[in-house]
Design a protein around this motif. Structure first.
Motif, PDB file in Angstrom:
ATOM      1  N   GLY A 130       0.731  -0.784  -0.021  1.00  0.00           N
ATOM      2  CA  GLY A 130       0.090   0.293   0.191  1.00  0.00           C
ATOM      3  C   GLY A 130       1.080   1.158  -0.099  1.00  0.00           C
ATOM      4  N   LEU A 131       1.832   1.038   0.947  1.00  0.00           N
ATOM      5  CA  LEU A 131       2.823   2.338   0.841  1.00  0.00           C
ATOM      6  C   LEU A 131       3.632   2.950  -0.295  1.00  0.00           C
ATOM      7  CD1 LEU A 131       4.488   2.075   4.258  1.00  0.00           C
ATOM      8  CD2 LEU A 131       2.610   3.473   3.832  1.00  0.00           C
ATOM      9  N   VAL A 132       3.900   1.422  -1.326  1.00  0.00           N
ATOM     10  CA  VAL A 132       4.377   1.723  -2.226  1.00  0.00           C
ATOM     11  C   VAL A 132       3.804   2.214  -3.442  1.00  0.00           C
ATOM     12  CG1 VAL A 132       5.717   0.318  -4.597  1.00  0.00           C
ATOM     13  CG2 VAL A 132       6.402  -0.291  -1.749  1.00  0.00           C
ATOM     14  N   THR A 133       2.223   2.125  -3.323  1.00  0.00           N
ATOM     15  CA  THR A 133       1.207   2.313  -4.809  1.00  0.00           C
ATOM     16  C   THR A 133       1.649   3.891  -4.032  1.00  0.00           C
ATOM     17  OG1 THR A 133       0.456  -0.086  -4.279  1.00  0.00           O
ATOM     18  CG2 THR A 133      -0.199   1.736  -5.469  1.00  0.00           C
ATOM     19  N   LEU A 134       0.401   4.278  -2.703  1.00  0.00           N
ATOM     20  CA  LEU A 134       1.187   5.310  -2.642  1.00  0.00           C
ATOM     21  C   LEU A 134       1.780   6.843  -2.826  1.00  0.00           C
ATOM     22  CD1 LEU A 134      -2.121   6.765  -1.722  1.00  0.00           C
ATOM     23  CD2 LEU A 134      -0.876   7.055   1.040  1.00  0.00           C
ATOM     24  N   PHE A 135       2.687   5.847  -2.389  1.00  0.00           N
ATOM     25  CA  PHE A 135       3.510   7.154  -2.313  1.00  0.00           C
ATOM     26  C   PHE A 135       4.870   6.919  -3.390  1.00  0.00           C
ATOM     27  CE2 PHE A 135       2.358   6.857   1.862  1.00  0.00           C
ATOM     28  CZ  PHE A 135       2.647   8.222   2.843  1.00  0.00           C
ATOM     29  N   ILE A 136       5.001   6.177  -4.250  1.00  0.00           N
ATOM     30  CA  ILE A 136       6.149   5.804  -5.335  1.00  0.00           C
ATOM     31  C   ILE A 136       4.878   5.767  -7.006  1.00  0.00           C
ATOM     32  CG2 ILE A 136       8.021   4.427  -6.069  1.00  0.00           C
ATOM     33  CD1 ILE A 136       8.783   4.004  -4.061  1.00  0.00           C
ATOM     34  N   LEU A 137       4.407   4.293  -6.618  1.00  0.00           N
ATOM     35  CA  LEU A 137       3.574   4.311  -8.054  1.00  0.00           C
ATOM     36  C   LEU A 137       2.508   5.944  -8.663  1.00  0.00           C
ATOM     37  CD1 LEU A 137       3.394   0.344  -7.706  1.00  0.00           C
ATOM     38  CD2 LEU A 137       5.333   2.001  -8.445  1.00  0.00           C
ATOM     39  N   ILE A 138       2.105   5.639  -7.872  1.00  0.00           N
ATOM     40  CA  ILE A 138       0.872   6.815  -8.166  1.00  0.00           C
ATOM     41  C   ILE A 138       1.217   8.128  -8.441  1.00  0.00           C
ATOM     42  CG2 ILE A 138      -1.342   8.228  -7.086  1.00  0.00           C
ATOM     43  CD1 ILE A 138      -2.220   5.620  -5.571  1.00  0.00           C
ATOM     44  N   PRO A 139       1.825   9.081  -7.739  1.00  0.00           N
ATOM     45  CA  PRO A 139       2.865   9.408  -7.616  1.00  0.00           C
ATOM     46  C   PRO A 139       3.609   9.635  -9.121  1.00  0.00           C
ATOM     47  CG  PRO A 139       3.030   9.686  -5.441  1.00  0.00           C
ATOM     48  CD  PRO A 139       2.718   8.398  -5.947  1.00  0.00           C
ATOM     49  N   ALA A 140       4.660   8.722  -9.047  1.00  0.00           N
ATOM     50  CA  ALA A 140       5.531   8.623 -10.581  1.00  0.00           C
ATOM     51  C   ALA A 140       4.887   8.762 -12.282  1.00  0.00           C
ATOM     52  CB  ALA A 140       5.724   7.170 -10.408  1.00  0.00           C
ATOM     53  N   LEU A 142       1.935  10.846 -12.092  1.00  0.00           N
ATOM     54  CA  LEU A 142       0.912  11.866 -11.675  1.00  0.00           C
ATOM     55  C   LEU A 142       1.834  12.638 -12.649  1.00  0.00           C
ATOM     56  CD1 LEU A 142      -0.824  12.191  -8.713  1.00  0.00           C
ATOM     57  CD2 LEU A 142      -1.495  12.046 -10.993  1.00  0.00           C
ATOM     58  N   PHE A 143       3.784  11.928 -11.836  1.00  0.00           N
ATOM     59  CA  PHE A 143       5.137  12.735 -12.796  1.00  0.00           C
ATOM     60  C   PHE A 143       4.859  13.415 -14.022  1.00  0.00           C
ATOM     61  CE2 PHE A 143       5.510  13.933  -8.011  1.00  0.00           C
ATOM     62  CZ  PHE A 143       5.920  14.528  -8.167  1.00  0.00           C
ATOM     63  N   ALA A 144       4.607  11.656 -14.405  1.00  0.00           N
ATOM     64  CA  ALA A 144       5.636  11.196 -15.633  1.00  0.00           C
ATOM     65  C   ALA A 144       4.326  11.912 -16.938  1.00  0.00           C
ATOM     66  CB  ALA A 144       5.292   9.731 -16.020  1.00  0.00           C
ATOM     67  N   ALA A 145       2.877  12.373 -16.466  1.00  0.00           N
ATOM     68  CA  ALA A 145       1.413  13.310 -17.412  1.00  0.00           C
ATOM     69  C   ALA A 145       1.920  14.989 -17.396  1.00  0.00           C
ATOM     70  CB  ALA A 145       0.471  12.670 -16.831  1.00  0.00           C
ATOM     71  N   LEU A 146       2.276  14.859 -16.217  1.00  0.00           N
ATOM     72  CA  LEU A 146       2.600  16.466 -15.820  1.00  0.00           C
ATOM     73  C   LEU A 146       3.864  17.140 -16.531  1.00  0.00           C
ATOM     74  CD1 LEU A 146       1.678  16.821 -12.430  1.00  0.00           C
ATOM     75  CD2 LEU A 146      -0.220  17.697 -14.170  1.00  0.00           C
ATOM     76  N   GLU A 147       5.201  16.456 -16.646  1.00  0.00           N
ATOM     77  CA  GLU A 147       5.885  16.368 -16.545  1.00  0.00           C
ATOM     78  C   GLU A 147       6.138  16.649 -18.566  1.00  0.00           C
ATOM     79  OE1 GLU A 147       8.816  18.543 -15.304  1.00  0.00           O
ATOM     80  OE2 GLU A 147       7.592  18.409 -13.518  1.00  0.00           O
ATOM     81  N   PRO A 148       6.576  17.514 -18.968  1.00  0.00           N
ATOM     82  CA  PRO A 148       6.460  17.178 -20.762  1.00  0.00           C
ATOM     83  C   PRO A 148       7.925  16.251 -20.604  1.00  0.00           C
ATOM     84  CG  PRO A 148       6.503  19.263 -19.889  1.00  0.00           C
ATOM     85  CD  PRO A 148       6.875  18.926 -18.518  1.00  0.00           C
ATOM     86  N   GLU A 149       8.934  16.011 -19.673  1.00  0.00           N
ATOM     87  CA  GLU A 149      10.384  15.881 -20.181  1.00  0.00           C
ATOM     88  C   GLU A 149      10.564  14.751 -19.613  1.00  0.00           C
ATOM     89  OE1 GLU A 149      13.212  18.420 -20.387  1.00  0.00           O
ATOM     90  OE2 GLU A 149      12.630  19.118 -22.643  1.00  0.00           O
ATOM     91  N   TRP A 150       9.782  14.174 -19.028  1.00  0.00           N
ATOM     92  CA  TRP A 150       9.806  12.595 -17.780  1.00  0.00           C
ATOM     93  C   TRP A 150       9.079  11.612 -18.336  1.00  0.00           C
ATOM     94  CZ3 TRP A 150       9.702  14.148 -12.322  1.00  0.00           C
ATOM     95  CH2 TRP A 150      10.560  15.143 -11.523  1.00  0.00           C
ATOM     96  N   ASP A 151       9.445  10.200 -18.401  1.00  0.00           N
ATOM     97  CA  ASP A 151       9.241   9.224 -18.769  1.00  0.00           C
ATOM     98  C   ASP A 151       8.017   8.160 -17.358  1.00  0.00           C
ATOM     99  OD1 ASP A 151      10.959   8.248 -17.810  1.00  0.00           O
ATOM    100  OD2 ASP A 151      11.973   7.275 -20.072  1.00  0.00           O
ATOM    101  N   TYR A 152       8.025   7.142 -17.532  1.00  0.00           N
ATOM    102  CA  TYR A 152       7.220   6.848 -16.218  1.00  0.00           C
ATOM    103  C   TYR A 152       8.574   5.913 -15.129  1.00  0.00           C
ATOM    104  CZ  TYR A 152       4.881   4.033 -12.696  1.00  0.00           C
ATOM    105  OH  TYR A 152       4.116   3.512 -11.705  1.00  0.00           O
ATOM    106  N   LEU A 153       9.663   6.094 -15.853  1.00  0.00           N
ATOM    107  CA  LEU A 153      11.021   5.534 -14.902  1.00  0.00           C
ATOM    108  C   LEU A 153      11.329   7.109 -14.432  1.00  0.00           C
ATOM    109  CD1 LEU A 153      12.687   3.420 -14.536  1.00  0.00           C
ATOM    110  CD2 LEU A 153      14.261   3.763 -16.567  1.00  0.00           C
ATOM    111  N   ASP A 154      11.993   8.058 -14.818  1.00  0.00           N
ATOM    112  CA  ASP A 154      12.303   9.027 -14.823  1.00  0.00           C
ATOM    113  C   ASP A 154      11.859   9.644 -13.679  1.00  0.00           C
ATOM    114  OD1 ASP A 154      14.238   9.372 -16.803  1.00  0.00           O
ATOM    115  OD2 ASP A 154      13.147  10.760 -18.391  1.00  0.00           O
ATOM    116  N   SER A 155      10.392   9.163 -13.333  1.00  0.00           N
ATOM    117  CA  SER A 155       9.419   9.911 -12.982  1.00  0.00           C
ATOM    118  C   SER A 155       9.714   8.694 -11.212  1.00  0.00           C
ATOM    119  CB  SER A 155       7.483   9.783 -12.919  1.00  0.00           C
ATOM    120  OG  SER A 155       7.620  10.529 -13.885  1.00  0.00           O
ATOM    121  N   LEU A 156       9.305   7.634 -11.906  1.00  0.00           N
ATOM    122  CA  LEU A 156       9.611   6.397 -10.469  1.00  0.00           C
ATOM    123  C   LEU A 156      10.909   7.360  -9.678  1.00  0.00           C
ATOM    124  CD1 LEU A 156       7.978   4.178  -9.756  1.00  0.00           C
ATOM    125  CD2 LEU A 156       9.612   2.422 -10.995  1.00  0.00           C
TER     126      LEU A 156
END
Length: 204
Positions: A130-140, A142-156
């Motif tokens: 639950g913590l990994v999902t809530l604090f890493i996977l879901i925020p990653a 969101l950042f991948a969708a919001l940051e133009p130059e980041w892919d999911y791995l960068d966000s993770l």
């Protein structure tokens, strides 16, 4: 022709140009687009910087340049870091309550089928997932969708480096030139950074 032009540029001149670009970047000027963006010490950016200081993440991409700013930063960190740890300790104590209730629930449902050790292992696995999902996977995501130059791995990678408070500073959210709603985005990211220390000190 271009190579002949480059031959007239001395190493010292190139070094000075790079130093000037770095100084401009520290003051919020985009060298890539040759335009002045939002200054680094806007409210959103200042709040973001303050949170990285008291959470000891310290990305290092923005730093105080004046002597007064450096002195204030040291005093602020001296008092802010211990107070932040006290606040987190109080918060973690309250977060332990639902975790304990969940463990009791598992014992009541599975106690007649499994040993207490196995139930604790299951409890730990579920809480960790639950913590990994809530604090890493879901925020990653969101950042991948919001940051133009980041892919999911960068966000993770960014989320993991921030969660562990390593704070390398190679990826900083909201620093893309012409980032839409940048002040609001920085404030929201500050809230996200503050939550990163909760699982670190939770001892679940």
């Amino acid at each position: 022709m271009n190579s002949n032009v480059y031959n007239f540029i001395s190493d010292r001149a190139l070094e000075e140009l790079i130093e000037e670009v770095v100084r401009a970047s520290n003051r919020g000027v985009s060298a890539a687009q040759n335009v002045s963006g939002e200054p680094n010490w806007s409210f959103g950016q200042s709040l973001f910087f303050s949170s990285t200081v008291v959470t000891t993440i310290g990305y290092g991409h923005v730093t105080p340049l004046s002597k007064g700013g450096k002195v204030f930063c040291m005093i602020y960190a001296m008092f802010g870091i211990p107070l932040t740890l006290v606040l987190l300790s109080a918060l973690v104590e309250r977060l332990m309550i639902p975790s304990t209730v969940f463990l009791q629930f598992l014992n009541s449902r599975l106690g007649h089928l499994y040993q207490p050790f196995n139930i604790r292992v299951l409890h730990l696995a579920l809480i960790t997932s639950g913590l990994v999902t809530l604090f890493i996977l879901i925020p990653a995501a969101l950042f991948a969708a919001l940051e133009p130059e980041w892919d999911y791995l960068d966000s993770l990678y960014y989320c993991f480096i921030s969660l562990t408070t390593v704070g390398l500073g190679d990826y900083i959210p909201g620093d893309y030139p012409n980032q839409p709603y940048r002040p609001l985005y920085k404030v929201a990211t500050t809230g996200n950074i503050s939550t990163y220390l909760v699982p670190k000190y939770s001892h679940l």
